[in-house]
Design a protein around this motif. Structure first.
Motif, PDB file in Angstrom:
ATOM      1  N   ILE A 720     -33.793 -46.987 -21.375  1.00  0.00           N
ATOM      2  CA  ILE A 720     -32.944 -46.135 -22.218  1.00  0.00           C
ATOM      3  C   ILE A 720     -31.916 -45.400 -21.359  1.00  0.00           C
ATOM      4  CG2 ILE A 720     -32.968 -44.083 -23.687  1.00  0.00           C
ATOM      5  CD1 ILE A 720     -35.704 -45.016 -24.719  1.00  0.00           C
ATOM      6  N   ALA A 721     -32.375 -44.906 -20.190  1.00  0.00           N
ATOM      7  CA  ALA A 721     -31.437 -44.232 -19.292  1.00  0.00           C
ATOM      8  C   ALA A 721     -30.336 -45.188 -18.836  1.00  0.00           C
ATOM      9  CB  ALA A 721     -32.184 -43.669 -18.083  1.00  0.00           C
ATOM     10  N   VAL A 722     -30.700 -46.437 -18.589  1.00  0.00           N
ATOM     11  CA  VAL A 722     -29.697 -47.433 -18.205  1.00  0.00           C
ATOM     12  C   VAL A 722     -28.713 -47.660 -19.352  1.00  0.00           C
ATOM     13  CG1 VAL A 722     -29.348 -49.866 -17.623  1.00  0.00           C
ATOM     14  CG2 VAL A 722     -31.160 -48.569 -16.515  1.00  0.00           C
ATOM     15  N   LEU A 723     -29.232 -47.729 -20.585  1.00  0.00           N
ATOM     16  CA  LEU A 723     -28.358 -47.903 -21.737  1.00  0.00           C
ATOM     17  C   LEU A 723     -27.381 -46.738 -21.855  1.00  0.00           C
ATOM     18  CD1 LEU A 723     -27.512 -49.313 -24.342  1.00  0.00           C
ATOM     19  CD2 LEU A 723     -29.438 -48.199 -25.502  1.00  0.00           C
ATOM     20  N   GLY A 803     -38.957 -51.821 -33.477  1.00  0.00           N
ATOM     21  CA  GLY A 803     -38.718 -50.439 -33.066  1.00  0.00           C
ATOM     22  C   GLY A 803     -37.762 -50.364 -31.893  1.00  0.00           C
ATOM     23  N   GLY A 804     -37.883 -51.327 -30.954  1.00  0.00           N
ATOM     24  CA  GLY A 804     -36.960 -51.375 -29.822  1.00  0.00           C
ATOM     25  C   GLY A 804     -35.536 -51.657 -30.267  1.00  0.00           C
ATOM     26  N   VAL A 805     -35.371 -52.566 -31.228  1.00  0.00           N
ATOM     27  CA  VAL A 805     -34.036 -52.887 -31.746  1.00  0.00           C
ATOM     28  C   VAL A 805     -33.396 -51.657 -32.388  1.00  0.00           C
ATOM     29  CG1 VAL A 805     -32.787 -54.231 -33.483  1.00  0.00           C
ATOM     30  CG2 VAL A 805     -34.527 -55.335 -32.073  1.00  0.00           C
ATOM     31  N   VAL A 806     -34.173 -50.953 -33.217  1.00  0.00           N
ATOM     32  CA  VAL A 806     -33.650 -49.755 -33.880  1.00  0.00           C
ATOM     33  C   VAL A 806     -33.250 -48.698 -32.858  1.00  0.00           C
ATOM     34  CG1 VAL A 806     -34.255 -47.849 -35.417  1.00  0.00           C
ATOM     35  CG2 VAL A 806     -34.942 -50.179 -35.999  1.00  0.00           C
ATOM     36  N   LEU A 807     -34.065 -48.544 -31.816  1.00  0.00           N
ATOM     37  CA  LEU A 807     -33.759 -47.540 -30.796  1.00  0.00           C
ATOM     38  C   LEU A 807     -32.471 -47.889 -30.049  1.00  0.00           C
ATOM     39  CD1 LEU A 807     -34.802 -44.975 -29.407  1.00  0.00           C
ATOM     40  CD2 LEU A 807     -36.032 -46.449 -27.798  1.00  0.00           C
ATOM     41  N   ILE A 808     -32.303 -49.161 -29.698  1.00  0.00           N
ATOM     42  CA  ILE A 808     -31.086 -49.579 -28.993  1.00  0.00           C
ATOM     43  C   ILE A 808     -29.854 -49.338 -29.869  1.00  0.00           C
ATOM     44  CG2 ILE A 808     -29.852 -51.581 -28.064  1.00  0.00           C
ATOM     45  CD1 ILE A 808     -32.573 -52.663 -27.175  1.00  0.00           C
ATOM     46  N   LEU A 809     -29.959 -49.702 -31.160  1.00  0.00           N
ATOM     47  CA  LEU A 809     -28.836 -49.487 -32.074  1.00  0.00           C
ATOM     48  C   LEU A 809     -28.500 -48.005 -32.203  1.00  0.00           C
ATOM     49  CD1 LEU A 809     -29.539 -52.025 -34.969  1.00  0.00           C
ATOM     50  CD2 LEU A 809     -27.564 -51.991 -33.443  1.00  0.00           C
ATOM     51  N   ALA A 810     -29.535 -47.175 -32.343  1.00  0.00           N
ATOM     52  CA  ALA A 810     -29.300 -45.739 -32.526  1.00  0.00           C
ATOM     53  C   ALA A 810     -28.606 -45.146 -31.306  1.00  0.00           C
ATOM     54  CB  ALA A 810     -30.629 -45.032 -32.790  1.00  0.00           C
ATOM     55  N   ILE A 811     -29.069 -45.491 -30.106  1.00  0.00           N
ATOM     56  CA  ILE A 811     -28.457 -44.929 -28.896  1.00  0.00           C
ATOM     57  C   ILE A 811     -27.047 -45.470 -28.718  1.00  0.00           C
ATOM     58  CG2 ILE A 811     -28.634 -44.818 -26.382  1.00  0.00           C
ATOM     59  CD1 ILE A 811     -31.660 -44.879 -26.705  1.00  0.00           C
ATOM     60  N   GLY A 812     -26.854 -46.769 -29.002  1.00  0.00           N
ATOM     61  CA  GLY A 812     -25.529 -47.347 -28.874  1.00  0.00           C
ATOM     62  C   GLY A 812     -24.521 -46.707 -29.799  1.00  0.00           C
ATOM     63  N   LEU A 813     -24.929 -46.470 -31.039  1.00  0.00           N
ATOM     64  CA  LEU A 813     -24.003 -45.850 -31.995  1.00  0.00           C
ATOM     65  C   LEU A 813     -23.767 -44.387 -31.649  1.00  0.00           C
ATOM     66  CD1 LEU A 813     -25.234 -47.418 -35.353  1.00  0.00           C
ATOM     67  CD2 LEU A 813     -23.221 -48.027 -34.002  1.00  0.00           C
ATOM     68  N   ALA A 814     -24.806 -43.696 -31.160  1.00  0.00           N
ATOM     69  CA  ALA A 814     -24.615 -42.306 -30.753  1.00  0.00           C
ATOM     70  C   ALA A 814     -23.626 -42.218 -29.597  1.00  0.00           C
ATOM     71  CB  ALA A 814     -25.951 -41.682 -30.343  1.00  0.00           C
ATOM     72  N   GLY A 815     -23.662 -43.198 -28.700  1.00  0.00           N
ATOM     73  CA  GLY A 815     -22.721 -43.208 -27.591  1.00  0.00           C
ATOM     74  C   GLY A 815     -21.307 -43.531 -28.007  1.00  0.00           C
ATOM     75  N   ALA A 816     -21.128 -44.142 -29.176  1.00  0.00           N
ATOM     76  CA  ALA A 816     -19.786 -44.487 -29.647  1.00  0.00           C
ATOM     77  C   ALA A 816     -19.080 -43.311 -30.316  1.00  0.00           C
ATOM     78  CB  ALA A 816     -19.867 -45.656 -30.634  1.00  0.00           C
ATOM     79  N   LEU A 817     -19.825 -42.270 -30.674  1.00  0.00           N
ATOM     80  CA  LEU A 817     -19.216 -41.150 -31.395  1.00  0.00           C
ATOM     81  C   LEU A 817     -18.123 -40.433 -30.606  1.00  0.00           C
ATOM     82  CD1 LEU A 817     -22.385 -39.655 -33.142  1.00  0.00           C
ATOM     83  CD2 LEU A 817     -20.626 -41.167 -34.111  1.00  0.00           C
ATOM     84  N   PRO A 818     -18.281 -40.187 -29.272  1.00  0.00           N
ATOM     85  CA  PRO A 818     -17.177 -39.545 -28.539  1.00  0.00           C
ATOM     86  C   PRO A 818     -15.890 -40.347 -28.571  1.00  0.00           C
ATOM     87  CG  PRO A 818     -19.221 -39.416 -27.282  1.00  0.00           C
ATOM     88  CD  PRO A 818     -19.480 -40.334 -28.430  1.00  0.00           C
ATOM     89  N   ALA A 819     -15.996 -41.686 -28.580  1.00  0.00           N
ATOM     90  CA  ALA A 819     -14.788 -42.506 -28.647  1.00  0.00           C
ATOM     91  C   ALA A 819     -14.073 -42.329 -29.990  1.00  0.00           C
ATOM     92  CB  ALA A 819     -15.140 -43.981 -28.420  1.00  0.00           C
ATOM     93  N   LEU A 820     -14.849 -42.132 -31.058  1.00  0.00           N
ATOM     94  CA  LEU A 820     -14.230 -41.934 -32.373  1.00  0.00           C
ATOM     95  C   LEU A 820     -13.495 -40.598 -32.453  1.00  0.00           C
ATOM     96  CD1 LEU A 820     -17.107 -43.187 -34.714  1.00  0.00           C
ATOM     97  CD2 LEU A 820     -15.097 -44.441 -33.944  1.00  0.00           C
TER      98      LEU A 820
END
Length: 831
Positions: A720-723, A803-820
């Motif tokens: 997760i830290a790497v992501l 559960g791993g897929v959902v976690l990756i998606l959630a972190i990825g989308l959370a990281g996209a918010l500053p770009a928006l």
């Protein structure tokens, strides 16, 4: 270096925002290794420091089914003070014909204990057993519903509960037990009638030697003086060898899992250093235009990375050093011993070395890139694809990782296992790296989709700043560990829930008198009509010689040669038992009456390098019996029947007293009636419920699974830290893309959809790889190591990966918010 130090420290005054990922990843990996190593080392150290108390003496001699002869007793007495005890399994019951409970009975003399203290819970009548008073473990008092002063029946004797055991000093040294403890006086043992010819019991002699005596040398001398005694000799330097080996092996395995997590964290270290240096481009360019050399730039940021790494490792070592105390506070009852607080320097030093080596390996490439590029290139705002690192950087990375691997293998208790584990992890890392490269290359070669959002999502997978390959490696390895654990856990759970009850007996029965076997059959059939009873003759004794070489004189005993440790169950039979298959040699004819022959477990024979025709000698009731190996067998151990490593030809033990063992399969509602009938008619017979054994094994497996899950959770946290680091490293490029899309009319929801599709593709791909790896690794452990049937619960495994897929998606989308949220004018100026 002085200039580099001054500039590095001055630059750090602005804060460590860019190096937080480095600190977090390094802390997770090093703390995991330091914690596991400290706990394992603390427990093993406590076992060794309390060796006398755990063993019950400086030296311990154990004899199976007999007491020492007068000559042996005299030889033992010359060494020091002696405490004598006998241990066996027995059924304990109230006197109102209630259901009996299996107990571990130990009869002790007046000298017990030589070391440590035997204590009882306040309110007891006596402080030690004897004179018709017994001490019982709290679990037995609870199951029998008895209190101090109540009568209990043991064999033919009715005794009184004199106290509840609070501490039994040598309990850990006695090894694995099936029931709670009962302590009685040696004089009361004869009243129980439990010791009969052929009964299964161990007679122990614990010796307290004078100060300065060499217990190991004394044990060797006793074996030489009495070569045919067949006793098991242990000294206080290793009071609980089975427990120690188990702790060391689990500690080694979890350390290797932690090292794998640290390698995952290393990817985050590389991402963090790379992102930090990208943010320092203006400063680096300014320094270069002012005349700073590439070497100076390299040293400045190497110093900064080194300082943060040392601080992170130091904090991780503090956390790791506190793990033993934390585990004792939370789960001390589950530990064989509860170690006190002490700094375990060796595992902490190893963890620190691993952390610094991994930091150097993964930080070297981004540091070299900052060193090599020119000032004009560093001032450019566009995103550039990094070139290949020079050979000396590659060699430096390889040397650091190789040193860490060599350190792990060189310090491992089982170097071959450690090397195999790390080799498998390296192959998996290489495979994931290849898959990541393939995804990136494949995405670049896909035909352009007519759907703009899908086309943009695919483009993000192979863009210059894309972290696709690193994410596949880090997340793939973390999810693979979790998937493997889920496969193993569900497979074991399925075996216990379905396979075992279908084929396993309801009871094991021990110490059935051979002269009353017919009456025993009659009692069983009367109490449980329609039940299935299988009976085999039973003796016990150690293997004392192999191919003419005495076990006590063997210099290189194989690590897994458990057949040479302690007593073995011995039997004889005319016919090959069910669940056994001859792999080499032949079974003897039914009318065979020649010299003793033996059929041996094929795996044990292979480990000892034996072949058909070799000789093996066992000691039964103090008499050494040599036999020729006639065949090797493959044994179906998961049948939970009586499976013997050694089965002898029928006349081998002619004239020797023996008892019978039996397995009984009956309906659950008949168990209580059978218990009362058998214990009432045969007080010396011990009944072991298979369900109770399975529950104990399940508890042990659950504790092991919890430990592995905790170590694997560190790998997931590192992934997760790497992501998060990958999102941070590619933030500039994503902000630039989002701004351009906004200027072209894209809505925020569309930009977010692009990010969601990108991470969905990545998460599904990584989960598919993890499923394949987890299934393969889990199959190997279940089928090859545990030798069980294959049958995991795929719904649980797939749920874990979902559960791993959902976690990756959630972190990825959370990281996209500053770009928006980026403003176009400011973002374009920054570019």
């Amino acid at each position: 270096m002085s200039i580099a130090w001054r500039l590095a420290l001055r630059d750090l005054r602005g804060g460590l925002v860019g190096l937080r990922l480095l600190a977090v990843c390094l802390f997770l990996g090093v703390a995991a290794i330091a914690g596991v190593g400290s706990l394992s080392s603390a427990i093993v150290g406590e076992l060794r420091s309390q060796g006398r108390v755990i063993l019950g003496g400086d030296l311990s001699l154990s004899l199976s089914q007999r007491q020492a002869t007068a000559a042996e007793r005299a030889g033992i007495a010359r060494l020091g003070r002696v405490a004598e005890s006998a241990s066996l399994r027995a059924m304990a019951a109230r006197t109102d014909n209630a259901e009996a409970v299996l107990a571990e009975l130990k009869a002790v003399d007046g000298a017990y204990p030589l070391y440590g203290r035997l204590t009882v819970v306040p309110g007891g009548r006596v402080a030690r057993p004897g004179g018709g008073q017994v001490l019982v473990a709290p679990a037995l008092a609870e199951r029998l519903r008895v209190r101090v002063g109540d009568p209990v029946r043991l064999g033919d004797a009715t005794l009184t509960v004199g106290g509840i055991i609070a501490e039994e000093p040598d309990r850990v040294g006695d090894g694995f037990v099936l029931g709670p403890a009962v302590l009685i006086g040696m004089a009361d043992l004869a009243r129980t009638g439990l010791i009969q010819p052929g009964s299964l019991y161990n007679w122990r002699y614990k010796i307290a030697m004078p100060a300065g005596s060499d217990a190991t040398a004394a044990g060797v001398a006793l074996n030489r003086a009495f070569p045919e005694a067949g006793w098991r000799v242990r000294d206080s330097s290793d009071g609980a060898p089975s427990t120690r080996r188990f702790i060391e092996r689990i500690g080694q395995f979890l350390t290797l899992v932690g090292l794998t997590a640290l390698l995952i964290a290393g990817i985050g270290v590389g991402n963090g250093v790379g992102a930090y240096l990208d943010g320092k481009r203006p400063g680096i360019a300014t320094l270069k235009t002012l005349g700073a050399s590439s070497g100076t730039i390299f040293r400045i940021y190497l110093i900064q990375v080194g300082l943060v790494a040392v601080a992170s490792v130091a904090l991780a070592l503090v956390a790791g050093a506190l793990v033993p105390s934390l585990v004792v506070a939370l789960a001390g009852a589950a530990l064989p011993v509860a170690p006190g607080f002490a700094i375990q320097w060796r595992p902490l030093a190893l963890a620190a070395a691993y952390g610094l080596l991994v930091t150097f390996a993964f930080a070297l490439a981004p540091l070299a890139r900052a060193r090599a590029v020119g000032a004009a290139s560093l001032f450019r705002g566009g995103v550039e694809r990094a070139g290949r690192p020079p050979w000396r950087v590659v060699l430096g990375v390889a040397a650091a990782i190789g040193t860490a691997a060599a350190l792990a293998i060189g310090t491992a208790r089982e170097p071959l296992f450690a090397g195999g584990f790390l080799g498998a992890a390296a192959v998996l890392l290489g495979l994931l790296a290849l898959i990541g490269w393939g995804v990136r290359a494949g995405a670049a070669r896909l035909p352009r989709s007519r759907r703009p959002l899908l086309r943009l999502a695919i483009a993000n997978l192979h863009a210059p700043a894309a972290q696709t390959d690193r994410l596949v490696v880090a997340l793939g390895l973390g999810l693979s560990l979790f998937a493997t654990l889920a496969v193993i856990q569900t497979n074991l759970g399925g075996q216990i829930r379905s396979t075992v009850p279908d084929r396993a007996p309801s009871f094991f029965m021990l110490d059935i008198p051979s002269a009353e076997i017919d009456r025993f059959r009659s009692v069983v059939s009367g109490a449980a009509p329609g039940s299935t009873l299988s009976v085999v003759p039973s003796l016990r004794g150690p293997v004392v010689a192999v191919k003419g070489v005495r076990v006590t004189e063997m210099k290189n005993v194989p690590e897994g040669a458990w057949i040479l440790r302690g007593d073995r169950g011995l039997t004889f039979a005319q016919d090959l038992p069910d669940g056994n298959r001859i792999t080499e040699g032949k079974w003897w004819p039914r009318d065979y009456a020649g010299p003793p022959l033996v059929s041996m477990d094929a795996a044990a024979g292979k480990l000892l390098g034996l072949k058909v025709g070799d000789a093996i000698t066992v000691s039964a009731l103090g008499v050494e019996v040599p036999a020729t190996i006639a065949s090797f067998r493959e044994i179906k151990w998961d049948s939970l029947g009586f499976n013997f490593v050694l089965i002898f030809s029928p006349e081998t033990f002619a004239g020797a007293p023996f008892n019978y063992m039996a397995t009984l399969d009956l309906a659950p509602e008949r168990e209580a009636a059978l218990n009362r009938a058998v214990v009432g008619a045969f007080p010396s017979v011990s009944l072991i419920r298979v369900k109770d054994v399975i529950e104990q094994v399940g508890t042990l497996l659950g504790q092991l699974a919890t430990a592995v899950a905790a170590a694997s959770a560190v790998a997931i946290a590192a992934g997760i830290a790497v992501l998060v680091g990958a999102i941070t490293a590619s933030r500039a490029a994503r902000v630039y893309d989002a701004v351009l899309l906004k200027m072209l009319g894209a809505r925020r929801v569309q930009i977010l959809a692009v990010q969601a599709m990108e991470y969905a593709v990545l998460a599904l791909l990584v989960s598919a790889v993890a499923l394949a790896v987890g299934a393969g690794a889990g199959w190997y452990v279940v089928v090859k190591v545990f030798q069980l049937e294959w049958g995991p619960d795929w719904s649980v495994v797939l749920g874990t990966l979902a559960g791993g897929v959902v976690l990756i998606l959630a972190i990825g989308l959370a990281g996209a918010l500053p770009a928006l949220a980026a403003r176009p004018a400011r973002a374009l100026r920054d570019m």
